[in-house]
Motif scaffolding. Structure first.
Motif, PDB file in Angstrom:
ATOM      1  N   ARG A  31      49.289  68.316  45.948  1.00 32.27           N
ATOM      2  CA  ARG A  31      47.951  67.765  45.774  1.00 32.27           C
ATOM      3  C   ARG A  31      48.016  66.488  44.936  1.00 32.27           C
ATOM      4  NH1 ARG A  31      47.584  70.815  49.190  1.00 32.27           N
ATOM      5  NH2 ARG A  31      46.193  72.622  49.458  1.00 32.27           N
ATOM      6  N   VAL A  32      46.995  65.662  45.027  1.00 34.22           N
ATOM      7  CA  VAL A  32      46.874  64.494  44.161  1.00 34.22           C
ATOM      8  C   VAL A  32      46.898  64.963  42.706  1.00 34.22           C
ATOM      9  CG1 VAL A  32      45.336  62.637  43.411  1.00 34.22           C
ATOM     10  CG2 VAL A  32      45.666  63.087  45.857  1.00 34.22           C
TER      11      VAL A  32
ATOM     12  N   ALA B 202      52.777  61.356  50.597  1.00 38.30           N
ATOM     13  CA  ALA B 202      52.230  61.165  49.250  1.00 38.30           C
ATOM     14  C   ALA B 202      52.592  59.780  48.752  1.00 38.30           C
ATOM     15  CB  ALA B 202      52.781  62.215  48.300  1.00 38.30           C
TER      16      ALA B 202
ATOM     17  N   GLU C 215      53.077  60.632  39.113  1.00 41.28           N
ATOM     18  CA  GLU C 215      52.203  61.583  39.779  1.00 41.28           C
ATOM     19  C   GLU C 215      51.809  61.072  41.156  1.00 41.28           C
ATOM     20  OE1 GLU C 215      48.749  62.060  37.369  1.00 41.28           O
ATOM     21  OE2 GLU C 215      47.939  60.092  37.849  1.00 41.28           O
ATOM     22  N   ILE C 216      51.402  62.005  41.972  1.00 39.82           N
ATOM     23  CA  ILE C 216      50.858  61.644  43.287  1.00 39.82           C
ATOM     24  C   ILE C 216      49.468  61.048  43.087  1.00 39.82           C
ATOM     25  CG2 ILE C 216      50.064  62.535  45.507  1.00 39.82           C
ATOM     26  CD1 ILE C 216      52.204  64.716  45.272  1.00 39.82           C
ATOM     27  N   ILE C 217      49.246  59.861  43.638  1.00 41.71           N
ATOM     28  CA  ILE C 217      47.929  59.224  43.495  1.00 41.71           C
ATOM     29  C   ILE C 217      47.149  59.208  44.811  1.00 41.71           C
ATOM     30  CG2 ILE C 217      48.628  57.834  41.513  1.00 41.71           C
ATOM     31  CD1 ILE C 217      48.893  55.427  43.408  1.00 41.71           C
ATOM     32  N   ALA C 218      47.788  59.554  45.910  1.00 41.41           N
ATOM     33  CA  ALA C 218      47.084  59.619  47.197  1.00 41.41           C
ATOM     34  C   ALA C 218      47.922  60.423  48.178  1.00 41.41           C
ATOM     35  CB  ALA C 218      46.827  58.223  47.758  1.00 41.41           C
ATOM     36  N   ILE C 219      47.248  61.078  49.121  1.00 42.22           N
ATOM     37  CA  ILE C 219      47.914  61.798  50.214  1.00 42.22           C
ATOM     38  C   ILE C 219      47.182  61.451  51.502  1.00 42.22           C
ATOM     39  CG2 ILE C 219      48.416  64.061  51.225  1.00 42.22           C
ATOM     40  CD1 ILE C 219      48.677  65.175  48.399  1.00 42.22           C
TER      41      ILE C 219
END
Length: 364
Positions: free
Chosen positions: A321-322, A272, A244-248
């Motif tokens: 999105r995160v 990301a 998963e995305i953990i930061a942007i």
């Protein structure tokens, strides 16, 4: 909260792929190769899923075989590298394992063991012939005498002659035909079952199918071939690796991302950060541009993969999105394609996944 990096293993896809392998030679039996923890998919779980279909399982070493027996697997298990000391022969007898034999030294060890253990019976031995790969195997000149010695042992119930192809995944090369000719010469005049085919052999070399197949990488939905291939097109991926995305963050034009500053934003770019890195088994050699799957379409790595994280260009994903899931390989991003970007083969990616990656299993 736990790091959300997951390898979803589709056991029904692996069963499909095993049946596809068997369908290439309806007359033959097939050893499902589940060494190296079933190429990273989980050997015990894969064996349980295949136990009603598989004729036997193949592992590299006795430790892998014992793990399967401890996991409740009762099907025959073939030790592809055989045994190395008398203590292992005791375990082979105790757990009713099948064993390869690739040297005259192993044959002599077996003969000495059986002189002391006259109560042993029902051994299944696969004699490996060095037909040209020059890795393991009895020299062609010694094959017939070795077979005669094995067949003279009353404890040995059956013998299969086996060999391994060096270039079966490159059909245009003459090496496989030369190996087949060498095997025919070595076994001339002998009526004995043969096992020659790895996945590439199963998929492309019907003249080599004989009595026993040994499908490996194809069980997991990856192709041994660099080019499209008709049987490969019917395989189903056994694993989807996702995180998963953990930061942007917004990266200004001219700024670099990641170690070595190897990727530089040409325009203001959303980047990301993903929870995956080379300590999980995702290759550090995956360059910028390596595809991932995000929200129904492709995105690409931007910057060097680090130990625990990787970064992705979100230029074509303004909605990201995160917390969004990102497929690293699977149904949408073939592991073969990722391997090509990394300059490697799918075997290394799948078998290289570490224990940090959670496995999650589905059967249907």
């Amino acid at each position: 909260m736990a790091r959300n990096l997951i390898a979803d293993v589709d056991l029904s896809a692996i069963r499909h792929n095993y049946c596809l392998a068997r369908a290439q030679a309806a007359h033959a039996h097939a050893v499902a190769i589940i060494k190296a923890d079933a190429y990273g998919h989980g050997a015990v779980r894969v064996a349980r899923a295949l136990e009603t279909e598989a004729d036997a399982f193949g592992v590299a070493a006795i430790e892998e075989a014992l793990e399967l027996r401890e996991g409740g697997i009762t099907r025959p298990i073939l030790l592809l590298e055989g045994f190395f000391e008398a203590e292992e022969l005791e375990l082979i007898c105790q757990h009713q394992l099948w064993t390869a034999m690739h040297s005259l030294e192993q044959l002599a060890l077996l003969e000495r063991f059986l002189q002391q253990r006259t109560d042993v019976s029902g051994l299944h031995v696969w004699l490996k012939i060095d037909s040209g790969m020059h890795r393991l195997g009895v020299h062609p000149d010694d094959v017939q005498s070795a077979l005669e010695r094995l067949q003279a042992l009353t404890a040995v119930e059956s013998v299969v002659a086996m060999s391994h192809f060096a270039c079966a995944d490159e059909p245009q090369r003459p090496d496989t035909l030369r190996q087949l000719q060498q095997i025919d010469r070595s076994l001339s005049g002998m009526n004995i079952a043969r096992s020659l085919c790895n996945s590439a052999g199963v998929m492309h070399w019907p003249q080599a199918h004989h009595q026993w197949l040994r499908p490996g990488i194809m069980l997991y939905g990856a192709s041994p071939f660099a080019e499209p291939q008709p049987v490969a097109a019917q395989l189903k991926p056994g694993m989807t690796l996702s995180t998963e995305i953990i930061a942007i963050r917004e990266v200004p034009a001219g700024d670099a991302v990641g170690y070595g500053a190897s990727w530089i934003a040409e325009v203001p770019t959303r980047i990301a950060t993903l929870a995956v890195g080379y300590a999980d088994g995702y290759s550090r050699h995956a360059p910028s541009g390596t595809p991932v799957w995000l929200n129904g379409r492709r995105a690409a790595l931007a910057g060097r993969v680090s130990m625990d994280m990787a970064t992705v260009d979100l230029s074509l994903h303004p909605e990201a999105r995160v917390g969004d899931r990102v497929e690293l390989w699977g149904a949408n991003i073939p592991v073969n394609e990722v391997a090509d970007y990394c300059g490697t083969i799918p075997y290394t990616l799948l078998s290289g996944l570490t224990r940090r990656v959670k496995r999650r299993y589905t059967s249907e």
